[in-house]
Design an enzyme around this catalytic site. Sequence first.
Site, short mmCIF file in Angstrom:
data_model
loop_
_atom_site.label_atom_id
_atom_site.label_comp_id
_atom_site.label_asym_id
_atom_site.label_seq_id
_atom_site.Cartn_x
_atom_site.Cartn_y
_atom_site.Cartn_z
N TYR A 35 1.08 -1.28 0.06
CA TYR A 35 0.06 -0.10 -0.15
C TYR A 35 1.10 1.11 -0.03
O TYR A 35 1.88 1.28 0.74
CB TYR A 35 -0.87 0.14 1.30
CG TYR A 35 -2.28 -0.11 1.14
CD1 TYR A 35 -2.94 0.56 -0.17
CD2 TYR A 35 -3.22 -1.36 1.60
CE1 TYR A 35 -4.30 0.41 -0.21
CE2 TYR A 35 -4.30 -1.61 1.50
CZ TYR A 35 -5.00 -0.83 0.40
OH TYR A 35 -6.37 -1.01 0.09
N GLU B 120 -0.43 5.11 -0.43
CA GLU B 120 -1.28 6.30 -0.66
C GLU B 120 -0.34 7.38 -0.42
O GLU B 120 0.73 7.49 0.47
CB GLU B 120 -2.33 6.16 0.61
CG GLU B 120 -3.47 5.68 0.13
CD GLU B 120 -3.69 4.21 0.92
OE1 GLU B 120 -2.78 3.80 1.21
OE2 GLU B 120 -4.64 4.05 1.20
N ASP C 59 -7.40 13.87 -24.63
CA ASP C 59 -7.39 12.40 -24.16
C ASP C 59 -6.68 11.73 -25.28
O ASP C 59 -7.21 11.61 -26.34
CB ASP C 59 -8.78 12.04 -24.08
CG ASP C 59 -9.01 10.61 -23.48
OD1 ASP C 59 -7.93 9.86 -23.77
OD2 ASP C 59 -10.08 10.19 -22.93
N THR D 297 -4.91 6.05 -21.47
CA THR D 297 -4.83 4.80 -20.73
C THR D 297 -3.32 4.47 -21.20
O THR D 297 -2.64 5.05 -22.06
CB THR D 297 -5.84 3.81 -21.52
OG1 THR D 297 -5.80 3.85 -22.89
CG2 THR D 297 -7.15 3.99 -20.83
N LYS E 8 -3.31 0.48 -24.35
CA LYS E 8 -3.63 0.58 -25.89
C LYS E 8 -2.52 0.43 -26.78
O LYS E 8 -1.54 -0.46 -26.70
CB LYS E 8 -4.82 1.49 -26.21
CG LYS E 8 -5.94 1.64 -25.35
CD LYS E 8 -6.91 2.40 -26.00
CE LYS E 8 -8.36 2.22 -25.20
NZ LYS E 8 -8.52 3.34 -24.22
N ARG F 127 -3.30 -2.58 -18.01
CA ARG F 127 -4.37 -1.78 -17.82
C ARG F 127 -3.98 -0.69 -17.01
O ARG F 127 -3.43 -0.98 -15.74
CB ARG F 127 -5.42 -2.71 -17.47
CG ARG F 127 -5.62 -3.78 -18.43
CD ARG F 127 -7.03 -4.41 -18.34
NE ARG F 127 -8.25 -3.47 -18.91
CZ ARG F 127 -8.28 -3.64 -20.50
NH1 ARG F 127 -7.72 -4.53 -20.95
NH2 ARG F 127 -9.17 -2.65 -20.97
#
Length: 440
Positions: A55, A57, A200, A226, A229, A235
Amino acid sequence: MVFDFNYVRQTDPAVFDLAQKEARKQVEQIRLIPSENYASAAVLQALSTSFANKYSEGYANRRYYEGQEFVDQLELLAIERAKKLFGADHANVQPYSGSPANLAVYFALLKPGDRVMGLGLSGGGHLTHGARINFSSVYYESHPYSGGEDGWLDFERIREQALEVRPKLLIAGGTAYPRLWDFEAMGKIAHEVGAYFLADIAHINGLILGGVHPDPVPHAHAVSSTTHKMLRGPRGGLILCKDVPLHGVEGEDAQKRINRIPGRIDRAIIPGIQGGPHENQVAALAVALEEASRPEYTEYARQVVANAKALAEGLLERGFHLVTGGTDNHLILMDLRNKGIPGWRFAKVLYEAGIEANMNSVPNDPNPPLKPAGVRIGTPAVTTRGMKEPEMAHIARWFGDLADAMDGETVTRPDVVAKVRGEALELTGSGRFPVPGIEC
Ligand code: DSN
């Protein structure tokens, strides 16, 4: 498969079996969904590193949990690679995917109810660009723009609409637009109307890196993407931005990090909309960015476009109608109405024949979104496998033969579908077009 997954096989044969079937299908099928690709073995391996257990954060040197010495180095490495590759002032590599990346840009730069202007869904825009049922329209006031009857965008018309609407955010980019974006023109429009400009580039990031599409970074306040692609990463999502103050902030206040776009973007990601970043995803992104910095990636991007153009030419020869008449990028939007075949049905027949595409609305589509008139295809994945113009000619011929074997929704010649499937399997099984990450 490149990995033998022996631990999965021993622990959970059911999951192993499904993963094996998915891998085999990905090798056997001709993958023409333009948003899909194949990540390299190195990217896939980085996804299963121990960073998955941690973790973290916050950001480097500002984390909420202890034990971040390697996570910090990793994330800074990914950030530096992203900034260098795209030439950006600032990068945030934590977005879980493209939609959260866009949500973060809205959260960073707008107030609820502010006006946004993006390409409408039926014209090839994305849900997060202001589609009626998305947060971008529910919590903001969306005024979508569209292309003309032929599907082409007219940047002067967008300017006129923006002068009328006076949006706070102007968005460029989409998922089904087969031509080039004039980011310079969009940047000028945003400047003229006092809007922030978001580009985008989820679909076209690789084309930009390869120098075969205009670059938005010099013109946009923020660039979202993203990473799975054309970039062939895990991903995930990415935000790049300029290090400039927010609109209307001047003097000393303009020097404060929280009044500048990078500070706003970072705060929007966490604590704004996300929790702990997926650092295994960041590791895999770092690997993908390294791969994309190599000269062979530039050649790949050039071949993606050459393949799309060759495929479009072959389809036009077989009498297919293509939105805008062809393509300048990696994708082709087919309007099947002139063939009398529903797009959604053609996508299913293509799949039976070993070719993966997706049904898609076309501009001014009279049909509902789940029964659209069009089919969207693209060349990033087949180009990753090493296919070139001769293979695109085969694929165009198969499309023509399959359409000729149909009457409306009905397949009148199932033997043709079986024949194409056999030929497609022969091509993908020939050993000439291995799938990185699955076969060597
Ligand atoms: N699902 C993506 C695409 O296929 O274009 C957009 O998010």
